[in-house]
Enzyme design. Structure first.
Site, mmCIF file in Angstrom:
data_model
loop_
_atom_site.group_PDB
_atom_site.id
_atom_site.type_symbol
_atom_site.label_atom_id
_atom_site.label_comp_id
_atom_site.label_asym_id
_atom_site.label_seq_id
_atom_site.Cartn_x
_atom_site.Cartn_y
_atom_site.Cartn_z
ATOM 1 N N HIS A 126 13.075 3.006 -6.657
ATOM 2 C CA HIS A 126 12.253 3.531 -5.565
ATOM 3 C C HIS A 126 12.963 4.848 -5.105
ATOM 4 O O HIS A 126 13.951 4.747 -4.901
ATOM 5 C CB HIS A 126 11.845 2.483 -4.631
ATOM 6 C CG HIS A 126 11.032 2.850 -3.646
ATOM 7 N ND1 HIS A 126 10.825 3.813 -2.696
ATOM 8 C CD2 HIS A 126 9.417 2.288 -3.508
ATOM 9 C CE1 HIS A 126 9.701 3.629 -2.003
ATOM 10 N NE2 HIS A 126 9.042 3.156 -2.505
ATOM 11 N N ASP A 203 18.588 -3.280 -3.892
ATOM 12 C CA ASP A 203 17.267 -3.380 -3.044
ATOM 13 C C ASP A 203 16.448 -4.421 -3.447
ATOM 14 O O ASP A 203 15.884 -4.388 -4.505
ATOM 15 C CB ASP A 203 16.535 -1.812 -3.804
ATOM 16 C CG ASP A 203 15.207 -1.515 -3.223
ATOM 17 O OD1 ASP A 203 14.662 -2.529 -2.471
ATOM 18 O OD2 ASP A 203 14.892 -0.644 -3.490
ATOM 19 N N GLN A 206 11.231 -5.903 -3.322
ATOM 20 C CA GLN A 206 10.357 -6.661 -4.347
ATOM 21 C C GLN A 206 10.575 -7.963 -4.717
ATOM 22 O O GLN A 206 10.088 -8.862 -5.062
ATOM 23 C CB GLN A 206 9.910 -5.826 -5.343
ATOM 24 C CG GLN A 206 9.245 -4.616 -5.149
ATOM 25 C CD GLN A 206 8.019 -4.550 -4.446
ATOM 26 O OE1 GLN A 206 7.309 -5.641 -4.773
ATOM 27 N NE2 GLN A 206 7.268 -3.505 -3.921
ATOM 28 N N LYS A 229 6.697 -6.941 3.302
ATOM 29 C CA LYS A 229 6.131 -7.329 1.846
ATOM 30 C C LYS A 229 6.454 -8.811 1.584
ATOM 31 O O LYS A 229 6.311 -9.282 0.193
ATOM 32 C CB LYS A 229 7.479 -6.666 0.949
ATOM 33 C CG LYS A 229 7.542 -4.775 0.884
ATOM 34 C CD LYS A 229 7.326 -4.245 -0.338
ATOM 35 C CE LYS A 229 7.735 -2.927 -0.102
ATOM 36 N NZ LYS A 229 6.649 -1.896 -0.484
ATOM 37 N N CYS A 365 6.352 5.693 -5.836
ATOM 38 C CA CYS A 365 7.426 6.329 -5.480
ATOM 39 C C CYS A 365 8.297 6.340 -6.283
ATOM 40 O O CYS A 365 9.631 5.651 -6.005
ATOM 41 C CB CYS A 365 7.729 5.620 -4.135
ATOM 42 S SG CYS A 365 6.655 5.980 -2.842
#
Ligand code: PMP
Length: 404
Positions: A126, A203, A206, A229, A365
């Site tokens: 991202h 990261d 998600q 999220k 993104c």
């Protein structure tokens, strides 16, 4: 196909926003990778805080301040248990994944990155895990290297091994791709980074809503994610970091809360996590986030994953011969990213919206990733625990019409 035992109707009843018409049709919300909807318990916790407990935290000795502080710190403990960090002090509240990555990039770089060092990211990051590292490289004369992406949307692990060397000081890699749904072999990526003495930031934006996360088992150095999220409020992020690194890193922002003592001759800094939490934080939403964690724990990630996999399989089977799918990795979360031949993704998104179906369109993104596949963007349907196969059937019928 094995049918999940979850009572999805009663789960749906927890989400007020789902029960509305959009453009004259029942809302079908398939933009969960962008942000999930919030259950009543989260909304009530935020409302309760403002109605009964609103006060600034940590410094007050009055009852409201004590109640607010206790609730805020309770969330820290919940997050610690949720991702199994060794200590609650290793959990830092930020405003989102983006701020968590910026914190590490800025502060870690000041302490540990010098000219000629190398930083590795992946080709499916991202933008918020690309740009902060580009800035670090510009500022410190370091070099950015990128792990290539293979045709099915998986990382080229052989190429990754070759990029690693004694010069590598940081690997910053996404666990689950927001644009493709790919679940990367993060444990192997972490082990390889450590084998050359590099640190690694994962990261997890998600990943956390779908996969069990155990930061001690993963042995990552940093792990970043956003509350919004995983059924929590916007404006709250988490940075997990190993104590020894956080202790060695300088403050990111400065001002109130992050200090021990301030004199004009010089200032001493607070202990972690407060060293990295300058100013009044987003108290209400941090408190609300605890209810989101409780919501997930009550269902159980294992059941969430199983049910979402059924949705993914159903949607993938329905789309397979009609559109071009991007992201066909073996290990995936419930994200279907695709292009309809001869139709711009924005037009497809608008036509679906006219039927009450919310999907995301564009580059998500991840512009370098789109460039890798020679496309400008995709239509992305991403699923959460409250979505149903019936909704997917309505969606598939709508896509079929667009294809025709
Ligand atoms: N990384 C990934 C993989 C994401 O999906 C997102 C959100 N789309 C981010 C980082 C940024 O998260 P936030 O906007 O909440 O800071």
């Amino acid at each position: 196909m094995h049918q999940s035992k979850l009572n999805i109707e009663s789960i749906r009843a927890e989400f007020p926003v789902l029960h509305q018409q959009v453009n004259g049709k029942p809302l079908i919300y398939f933009d969960n990778a962008a942000t999930t909807q919030k259950p009543k318990s989260v909304i009530h916790a935020i409302r309760h805080y403002y109605e009964f407990d609103n006060a600034n935290i940590h410094r007050g000795i009055h009852t409201l301040a004590e109640r607010a502080t206790a609730a805020f710190e309770d969330t820290r403990v919940s997050v610690q248990q949720f991702i199994n960090s060794r200590e609650k002090e290793e959990i830092i509240f930020t405003k989102g994944t983006t701020e968590s990555v910026n914190l590490v990039a800025s502060s870690f770089a000041k302490a540990f990155i010098k000219a000629g060092d190398e930083i590795i990211i992946s080709g499916m990051e991202h933008h918020s895990n690309i740009v902060p590292w580009q800035i670090v490289c510009e500022e410190r004369g370091a070099v950015l290297k990128v792990i290539p992406v293979l045709d099915h949307g998986e990382l080229d692990m052989e190429a990754y091994q070759k990029l690693l060397s004694a010069k590598t000081k940081m690997v910053a890699c996404v666990y689950v791709s927001n644009a493709l749904g790919t679940i990367n072999p993060i444990k192997k990526i972490i082990e390889a980074a450590h084998s050359v003495g590099a640190k690694i930031l994962v990261d997890g934006a998600q990943a956390v809503a779908h996969l069990d996360i155990d930061v001690q088992e993963l042995d990552c150095d940093f792990f970043a994610f956003s509350a919004h999220k995983l059924y929590g409020p916007t404006g709250v992020g988490i940075l997990y970091g190993k104590r020894e690194l956080l202790d060695a890193m300088p403050p990111y922002q400065s001002g109130g809360e992050m200090i021990k003592e301030v004199r004009f001759e010089g200032t001493t800094y607070n202990e972690i996590p407060y060293k990295f939490e300058a100013g009044t934080p987003n108290i209400a939403d941090v408190i609300g986030f605890k209810s989101a964690i409780d919501f997930i724990n009550n269902i159980g990630k294992i059941h969430i994953r199983k049910y979402e996999n059924e949705l993914l399989e159903h949607c993938t089977n329905g789309l397979k011969n009609k559109v071009t799918l991007y992201g066909t990795a073996l290990q995936k979360v419930a994200v279907c990213s695709f292009v309809i031949k001869g139709m711009h993704h924005f037009d497809a998104g608008m036509m679906l919206d006219a039927k009450g179906i919310a999907v995301r369109t564009g580059h998500h993104c991840t512009q370098p990733l789109m460039e890798r596949f020679g496309i400008e963007g995709t239509v992305r349907a991403s699923f959460a625990i409250y979505n149903t196969k019936e909704e997917i059937d309505v969606f598939l019928e709508a896509v079929e019409k667009l294809v025709k």
